[in-house]
Design a protein around this motif. Sequence first.
Motif, mmCIF file in Angstrom:
data_model
loop_
_atom_site.group_PDB
_atom_site.id
_atom_site.type_symbol
_atom_site.label_atom_id
_atom_site.label_comp_id
_atom_site.label_asym_id
_atom_site.label_seq_id
_atom_site.Cartn_x
_atom_site.Cartn_y
_atom_site.Cartn_z
ATOM 1 N N GLU A 180 37.553 42.037 53.918
ATOM 2 C CA GLU A 180 36.960 42.911 53.158
ATOM 3 C C GLU A 180 36.600 42.283 51.771
ATOM 4 O OE1 GLU A 180 38.576 46.776 52.653
ATOM 5 O OE2 GLU A 180 39.747 46.479 54.641
ATOM 6 N N TYR A 181 37.173 41.296 51.021
ATOM 7 C CA TYR A 181 37.173 40.718 49.964
ATOM 8 C C TYR A 181 37.679 39.298 49.956
ATOM 9 C CZ TYR A 181 41.626 43.112 49.049
ATOM 10 O OH TYR A 181 43.001 43.377 49.132
ATOM 11 N N TYR A 182 37.329 38.471 49.103
ATOM 12 C CA TYR A 182 37.842 36.986 49.070
ATOM 13 C C TYR A 182 36.954 36.236 47.931
ATOM 14 C CZ TYR A 182 33.417 36.809 51.967
ATOM 15 O OH TYR A 182 32.121 37.061 52.416
ATOM 16 N N SER A 183 37.224 35.146 47.851
ATOM 17 C CA SER A 183 36.599 34.134 47.058
ATOM 18 C C SER A 183 36.635 32.602 47.529
ATOM 19 C CB SER A 183 37.412 34.298 45.520
ATOM 20 O OG SER A 183 38.771 33.548 45.605
ATOM 21 N N TYR A 184 35.510 32.062 46.793
ATOM 22 C CA TYR A 184 35.168 30.518 47.247
ATOM 23 C C TYR A 184 34.697 29.980 46.042
ATOM 24 C CZ TYR A 184 30.769 32.264 48.835
ATOM 25 O OH TYR A 184 29.367 32.833 49.017
ATOM 26 N N ASP A 185 34.620 28.548 46.115
ATOM 27 C CA ASP A 185 33.993 27.806 44.983
ATOM 28 C C ASP A 185 33.109 26.873 45.503
ATOM 29 O OD1 ASP A 185 35.807 28.999 43.126
ATOM 30 O OD2 ASP A 185 37.092 27.466 43.153
ATOM 31 N N VAL A 186 32.046 26.760 44.834
ATOM 32 C CA VAL A 186 30.973 25.678 44.939
ATOM 33 C C VAL A 186 30.467 25.231 43.538
ATOM 34 C CG1 VAL A 186 30.202 26.510 47.205
ATOM 35 C CG2 VAL A 186 29.040 27.533 45.200
ATOM 36 N N ARG A 230 42.506 40.764 39.653
ATOM 37 C CA ARG A 230 42.987 40.027 38.343
ATOM 38 C C ARG A 230 43.979 38.644 38.781
ATOM 39 N NH1 ARG A 230 45.263 45.489 38.711
ATOM 40 N NH2 ARG A 230 44.294 47.294 37.476
ATOM 41 N N ASN A 231 44.585 38.648 39.858
ATOM 42 C CA ASN A 231 45.378 37.306 40.322
ATOM 43 C C ASN A 231 44.331 36.471 40.294
ATOM 44 O OD1 ASN A 231 47.802 38.938 39.763
ATOM 45 N ND2 ASN A 231 47.783 39.441 42.068
ATOM 46 N N ASP A 232 43.465 36.627 41.236
ATOM 47 C CA ASP A 232 42.310 35.573 41.436
ATOM 48 C C ASP A 232 41.677 35.103 40.093
ATOM 49 O OD1 ASP A 232 40.211 34.363 43.620
ATOM 50 O OD2 ASP A 232 39.044 35.186 42.031
ATOM 51 N N LEU A 233 41.081 35.946 39.262
ATOM 52 C CA LEU A 233 40.853 35.440 37.782
ATOM 53 C C LEU A 233 41.676 34.857 36.976
ATOM 54 C CD1 LEU A 233 38.497 38.551 36.877
ATOM 55 C CD2 LEU A 233 37.933 36.298 37.442
ATOM 56 N N ALA A 234 43.259 35.226 37.072
ATOM 57 C CA ALA A 234 44.100 34.364 36.334
ATOM 58 C C ALA A 234 44.198 33.196 36.747
ATOM 59 C CB ALA A 234 45.322 34.998 36.595
ATOM 60 N N ASN A 235 43.994 32.850 38.269
ATOM 61 C CA ASN A 235 44.059 31.496 38.751
ATOM 62 C C ASN A 235 42.894 30.642 38.621
ATOM 63 O OD1 ASN A 235 46.811 30.905 39.931
ATOM 64 N ND2 ASN A 235 46.438 32.916 40.075
ATOM 65 N N THR A 236 41.706 31.306 37.885
ATOM 66 C CA THR A 236 40.458 30.840 37.742
ATOM 67 C C THR A 236 40.298 30.065 36.505
ATOM 68 O OG1 THR A 236 39.364 32.042 39.713
ATOM 69 C CG2 THR A 236 37.824 30.969 38.337
ATOM 70 N N PRO A 237 39.905 28.856 36.296
ATOM 71 C CA PRO A 237 39.530 28.211 34.775
ATOM 72 C C PRO A 237 38.475 29.095 34.380
ATOM 73 C CG PRO A 237 39.865 26.288 36.499
ATOM 74 C CD PRO A 237 39.731 27.674 37.294
ATOM 75 N N GLU A 238 38.770 29.371 33.009
ATOM 76 C CA GLU A 238 37.961 30.082 32.110
ATOM 77 C C GLU A 238 36.491 29.384 32.018
ATOM 78 O OE1 GLU A 238 39.274 31.705 28.540
ATOM 79 O OE2 GLU A 238 41.019 32.782 29.645
ATOM 80 N N ASP A 239 36.345 27.968 32.271
ATOM 81 C CA ASP A 239 34.942 27.315 32.008
ATOM 82 C C ASP A 239 34.387 27.415 33.381
ATOM 83 O OD1 ASP A 239 36.534 25.771 33.664
ATOM 84 O OD2 ASP A 239 35.932 23.874 32.629
#
Length: 615
Positions: free
Chosen positions: A291-297, A329-338
């Motif tokens: 239903e929800y998730y994240s990924y980086d490119v 909240r947890n996903d963003l906390a583990n994502t670099p701010e840049d």
Amino acid sequence: MQNFISTQKRGVARWGRGAGAALTAAAGLTVLAATGAFAGPSGQGSVQGQAPSHAQGDWAETAFRGHVDVAEGAAADAETLTGVVFDDRNHNSTQDRGERGIKGVKVSNGREVVTTDAHGAYELPAYENMTAFVTQPSGWQVPVDEDNVAQFHYNHLPEGTPEDLDFGGIAPTGALPEAVNFPLVKARATGGKQQSCVIGGDIQTYTEQEVEFAREGAFTDLAARTDYTGCGALFIGDVVGDDLSLYGKTRELAGMLNGPARFLPGNHDLDFDAVSNEHSFDTFREQLAPEYYSYDVGNAHVIALNTVDYQAGSSYNGALDERQLEWLRNDLANTPEDKLVVLGAHIPLLDFADSSASRHQVDQVAEIFEMLEGREAVALGGHTHSIENMRAGDSLAGWNELFGVKELPFTHITAGAISGDWFSGADTGNGYPEAIQRDGGRPGVLTLDIKDTDVVERFTVRGEDDDFQMALGLNTPTYRDWYAANLDNAGQAEEFAAPATVTGDDLAGTTWLTTNFWMGSTGSTVEVELNGETTEAVRTQPMQGEDVHVGAEYSDPVAVQEQLVHGGSLADRTMHLWRFELPEDLAAGEHTATVTATDVHGREFTEDITFTIAR
């Protein structure tokens, strides 16, 4: 290029481009020329009749095809999920000797987020009815199946969906497995700081015929493009229209892509017969994605949200439940701010078309804005079947009244719909109907061209080149009278008799040359050159805290003349319409105006419109 010959009643159209020109011809307006100053990041646009370029490799042959490795046997600890994220060098989806674990990769159970250790191992709390997933890191690629659907998650529901759902729900998964291992492979395409990310809104097929409309339209266009191989395509909800048995056909469409396909649920992807909200998207989860998730490119962190809150036996609302909020909240906390944060959702955080309706926007929008404070971000939505490019500082009365949001902190884009206005309207002869959207926009797909944290958005109209970005028309008193007379006869109205003719009475009563600049926004300009003089047109919706302007005087006449005759929604409001008032002293005879629309990024698009003054 397609030629059009029309009757004297409807005016003469000399030439045009595909379906878009057909509409101009139907409106009796002559489009003399069209130019655009923009091409895709590699010069690879969606060009009708042109064979796909394989400059970035043949995706069909080189894609990493595989699956998540669910180890046989029960977990030693039924309350802890364990596994490894590893470099699957031989592409067999199993960690073999010599295939190292990958350190620092995020894995989640849909609530907590952890990162893998030096050996690629992770541990997470396990609970009933969870979906565990890996967040693809930049420079790596999760596997895709034979239909190009990304494979990066595991559903855990030991007894399966607790009720007998019409479309199946989730099959019993049994006890927690010994391990859930996530294979990745190195991928240069996902690591580059320049990325093109396709965003597809509302495929929303209700029948197999409509699946074919989507195939002949946007998916054929995407099959001819190779610029999105790294980022892939994210389809942001209403994948089908209530009939979840069509997911299989939608998967076949994804098989046409030159990149990975990811999906989000919409309010028409629900298991309406679920007895609890907890299982309302079980069939979606089983067949397509979490239903929800994240990924980086590149330097972008894409967060795919489920913003549809369904109460079984009732209706839906735009909201995130507490579990998803905790994960965010947890996903963003583990994502670099840049990193650039790209938020994708079905129901938009905020939108223009329904700015005074809370259920079509997200209850927790102010809280999400607070989470993102200080970050570079862009928010994407679907749902409304309109195209909206809203920039930082834009404001509407409804947002303030409902959510206390005085202005947008960053760009919000409503991506439009692949189905347009639910595949309504006249047959174009190209394998799909006109389906003009409720704001006058055409069906198509959005692409975000990202360089580091800078985002340039472009909308590609189905079956057209990237330079087709506007519709030109005439809003006369005679048109407005026709509009009022046919509001109660929508879909069965007689055609507007003389859309390219302006009488002396029309000029005295205010006539506007209208430009519907579909990706136009605050910071865009529209200039009209007529008889040697250039004048800047006026935007009808300033986005400065006012209510939404609605009615004939704020409508797109080109769209409305199609919609009232052939059916569909009514383009009686839009945040991207500009008007230029024709001078009262225009001489009798034929006139040609040149319209140049410049977007917020400085790209120019030019078209000409010819009309007749009859005194």
